[in-house]
Design a protein around this motif. Structure first.
Motif, PDB file in Angstrom:
ATOM      1  N   HIS A 198       0.842  -1.194   0.000  1.00  0.00           N
ATOM      2  CA  HIS A 198       0.000   0.000   0.000  1.00  0.00           C
ATOM      3  C   HIS A 198       0.884   1.254   0.000  1.00  0.00           C
ATOM      4  CE1 HIS A 198      -3.542  -2.510   1.153  1.00  0.00           C
ATOM      5  NE2 HIS A 198      -2.616  -3.212   1.781  1.00  0.00           N
ATOM      6  N   HIS A 199       0.704   2.099  -1.004  1.00  0.00           N
ATOM      7  CA  HIS A 199       1.424   3.375  -1.082  1.00  0.00           C
ATOM      8  C   HIS A 199       0.509   4.475  -0.546  1.00  0.00           C
ATOM      9  CE1 HIS A 199       4.632   1.614  -3.484  1.00  0.00           C
ATOM     10  NE2 HIS A 199       3.750   1.159  -4.358  1.00  0.00           N
ATOM     11  N   ILE A 200       0.743   4.911   0.676  1.00  0.00           N
ATOM     12  CA  ILE A 200      -0.050   6.005   1.227  1.00  0.00           C
ATOM     13  C   ILE A 200       0.310   7.322   0.536  1.00  0.00           C
ATOM     14  CG2 ILE A 200      -0.591   7.336   3.307  1.00  0.00           C
ATOM     15  CD1 ILE A 200      -1.756   4.557   3.271  1.00  0.00           C
ATOM     16  N   ASP A 201       1.584   7.518   0.285  1.00  0.00           N
ATOM     17  CA  ASP A 201       2.031   8.720  -0.420  1.00  0.00           C
ATOM     18  C   ASP A 201       2.896   8.317  -1.609  1.00  0.00           C
ATOM     19  OD1 ASP A 201       4.264   7.783   0.850  1.00  0.00           O
ATOM     20  OD2 ASP A 201       4.818   9.677   1.806  1.00  0.00           O
ATOM     21  N   CYS A 202       3.131   9.269  -2.484  1.00  0.00           N
ATOM     22  CA  CYS A 202       3.990   9.037  -3.637  1.00  0.00           C
ATOM     23  C   CYS A 202       5.443   9.246  -3.201  1.00  0.00           C
ATOM     24  CB  CYS A 202       3.625   9.999  -4.766  1.00  0.00           C
ATOM     25  SG  CYS A 202       4.674   9.855  -6.219  1.00  0.00           S
ATOM     26  N   SER A 244      -2.087  12.985  -8.094  1.00  0.00           N
ATOM     27  CA  SER A 244      -2.020  12.529  -9.484  1.00  0.00           C
ATOM     28  C   SER A 244      -0.832  13.137 -10.214  1.00  0.00           C
ATOM     29  CB  SER A 244      -3.329  12.886 -10.216  1.00  0.00           C
ATOM     30  OG  SER A 244      -4.429  12.246  -9.610  1.00  0.00           O
ATOM     31  N   PHE A 245      -0.571  14.426  -9.967  1.00  0.00           N
ATOM     32  CA  PHE A 245       0.569  15.080 -10.600  1.00  0.00           C
ATOM     33  C   PHE A 245       1.883  14.430 -10.157  1.00  0.00           C
ATOM     34  CE2 PHE A 245      -2.236  18.228 -12.177  1.00  0.00           C
ATOM     35  CZ  PHE A 245      -1.551  18.998 -13.096  1.00  0.00           C
ATOM     36  N   LEU A 246       1.985  14.131  -8.865  1.00  0.00           N
ATOM     37  CA  LEU A 246       3.208  13.514  -8.357  1.00  0.00           C
ATOM     38  C   LEU A 246       3.422  12.126  -8.947  1.00  0.00           C
ATOM     39  CD1 LEU A 246       3.082  14.512  -4.574  1.00  0.00           C
ATOM     40  CD2 LEU A 246       4.499  15.517  -6.368  1.00  0.00           C
ATOM     41  N   ALA A 285      -2.853  24.944 -11.498  1.00  0.00           N
ATOM     42  CA  ALA A 285      -3.767  24.034 -12.186  1.00  0.00           C
ATOM     43  C   ALA A 285      -4.476  23.113 -11.202  1.00  0.00           C
ATOM     44  CB  ALA A 285      -2.996  23.216 -13.221  1.00  0.00           C
ATOM     45  N   ILE A 286      -3.727  22.606 -10.210  1.00  0.00           N
ATOM     46  CA  ILE A 286      -4.323  21.722  -9.205  1.00  0.00           C
ATOM     47  C   ILE A 286      -5.368  22.462  -8.393  1.00  0.00           C
ATOM     48  CG2 ILE A 286      -3.840  20.407  -7.103  1.00  0.00           C
ATOM     49  CD1 ILE A 286      -1.078  19.806  -8.304  1.00  0.00           C
ATOM     50  N   THR A 298       0.480  21.397 -18.424  1.00  0.00           N
ATOM     51  CA  THR A 298       1.200  20.262 -19.010  1.00  0.00           C
ATOM     52  C   THR A 298       1.896  20.665 -20.294  1.00  0.00           C
ATOM     53  OG1 THR A 298      -0.418  18.719 -18.059  1.00  0.00           O
ATOM     54  CG2 THR A 298       0.963  17.908 -19.855  1.00  0.00           C
ATOM     55  N   LEU A 299       1.174  21.415 -21.146  1.00  0.00           N
ATOM     56  CA  LEU A 299       1.760  21.840 -22.423  1.00  0.00           C
ATOM     57  C   LEU A 299       2.912  22.827 -22.208  1.00  0.00           C
ATOM     58  CD1 LEU A 299      -1.489  22.299 -24.561  1.00  0.00           C
ATOM     59  CD2 LEU A 299       0.179  20.432 -24.680  1.00  0.00           C
TER      60      LEU A 299
END
Length: 376
Positions: A198-202, A244-246, A285-286, A298-299
């Motif tokens: 289980h990955h609680i954080d990135c 999600s970004f990480l 953006a987030i 992203t671009l």
């Protein structure tokens, strides 16, 4: 990268698990997505303001910087109590989602004594402070898991104690273990009954992710399948959030590293593989939750990368042209006599009728003895 890879391959022999055909359990990846609380969304707005202040240099880097902001954002995605002790509780946080998942797997694999590992790097357990480790453990105990089957790697501070802990995990006596990548991920053999990770954080780096998942996806595991869970908190308006970004950044870097390790030379550049840090545009953006702003961020990041590649190409062109001019000037200055002789020889060759001279084993023949070899 192709040039660097060519040099590297001259002195190294790369053998990956895929090339060696090592038999390991099959990993199954699951992303557990959780809705953000109002406090989390408000905190992301604050992070956006901090990132903008850093970008405009309104604050000194030793006071605030993007590394601190990234760390605080990752903590807030776990639970806002990690950044604000007076924060309220809500039911849909990813720590509770992890606890529920762990309890279900613990129940299903009770006969086989399946074990599980929970990884978290950004919040170590401390007795005098609220922390994610104790929060999940207390929830598991309330769900009915005996406390003596749960362990924190931080409580085992000597090699002897750690060895006994890993033996207990491999025997199924301790079935749930918490730890950070540095303490639980590197050089740990506890794979015998490990059914889930289980990955609680990135993690900060791609190598950290590989070390974590390598605890279960390795030889010696009794299970043929290992289930890997990644817990993410969504952003505003059901859009991609901080987590999600990480994860996307880590996966992109890991993909490039895998290409290098497999000998793929199609890419000319590779991203920095150090700690993953978001920039101000990504923070905005987030916080906004607007898909168009997120796409723009992203671009813009891609455009910045292409601009750096163009600059590197122009620099190489300048260096190569300078080197050619330097070598030309050096030859003209240091070897004038040799140049004159070579030019004279070239002029002689250009004016000669080569059909009159055919060399047969070093013997010069004139026109009278030419042989039409095609008739032979």
């Amino acid at each position: 990268m192709p040039e660097l890879m060519a040099m590297w391959c001259q002195v190294t022999d790369i053998q990956t698990a895929a090339l060696a055909e090592v038999k390991t359990p099959k990993p199954h990846y699951h992303v557990m997505s959780c809705k953000p609380s109002p406090e989390q969304i408000a905190y992301m707005d604050k992070l956006c303001d901090r990132a903008e202040a850093v970008a405009k240099r309104k604050v000194k880097l030793e006071i605030d910087n993007m590394l601190k902001i990234t760390g605080d954002g990752a903590k807030a995605c776990m639970h806002t109590k990690l950044v604000s002790p007076e924060a309220s509780e809500w039911i849909n946080n990813k720590l509770l989602a992890c606890a529920w998942n762990v309890w279900q797997i613990w129940t299903i694999t009770a006969i086989a004594k399946g074990t599980q590992a929970i990884f978290c790097d950004r919040n170590a357990p401390k007795k005098d402070r609220w922390n994610s480790y104790s929060y999940i453990r207390d929830t598991l105990v309330m769900l009915g898991i005996p406390a003596d089957q749960i362990a924190f790697i931080h409580d085992y501070d000597t090699d002897t104690k750690k060895t006994k802990l890993f033996e207990a995990i491999n025997e199924g006596k301790i079935r749930i273990v918490f730890g950070s990548t540095s303490k639980l991920g590197t050089g740990v053999n506890m794979q015998s009954k490990l059914i889930a990770l289980h990955h609680i954080d990135c993690p900060w780096r791609p190598s950290d992710l590989e070390q974590r998942e390598g605890r279960g996806v390795r030889q010696g595991n009794e299970w043929s399948d290992v289930f890997i869970f990644r817990y993410v908190t969504e952003g505003r308006n059901n859009q991609a959030g901080f987590d999600s970004f990480l994860w996307q950044a880590i996966e992109n870097k890991q993909r490039m590293i895998s290409q290098v390790m497999s000998g793929d030379r199609t890419h000319r550049t590779i991203e920095d593989i150090d700690e993953t840090v978001l920039n101000a545009a990504q923070m905005k953006a987030i916080a906004s939750g607007d898909p168009l702003i997120m796409e723009r961020a992203t671009l813009e990041a891609e455009l910045q990368g292409l601009g750096m590649q163009l600059q590197a190409y122009n620099d190489r062109q300048f260096r190569d042209k300078s080197k050619i001019q330097y070598l030309t000037d050096m030859v003209n200055t240091n070897h004038p006599t040799q140049i004159q002789r070579i030019q004279a020889d070239l002029a002689t060759v250009a004016n000669a009728n080569l059909k009159q001279f055919i060399s047969d084993r070093g013997v010069m023949l004139d026109k009278a003895v030419l042989i039409d070899w095609s008739l032979d």
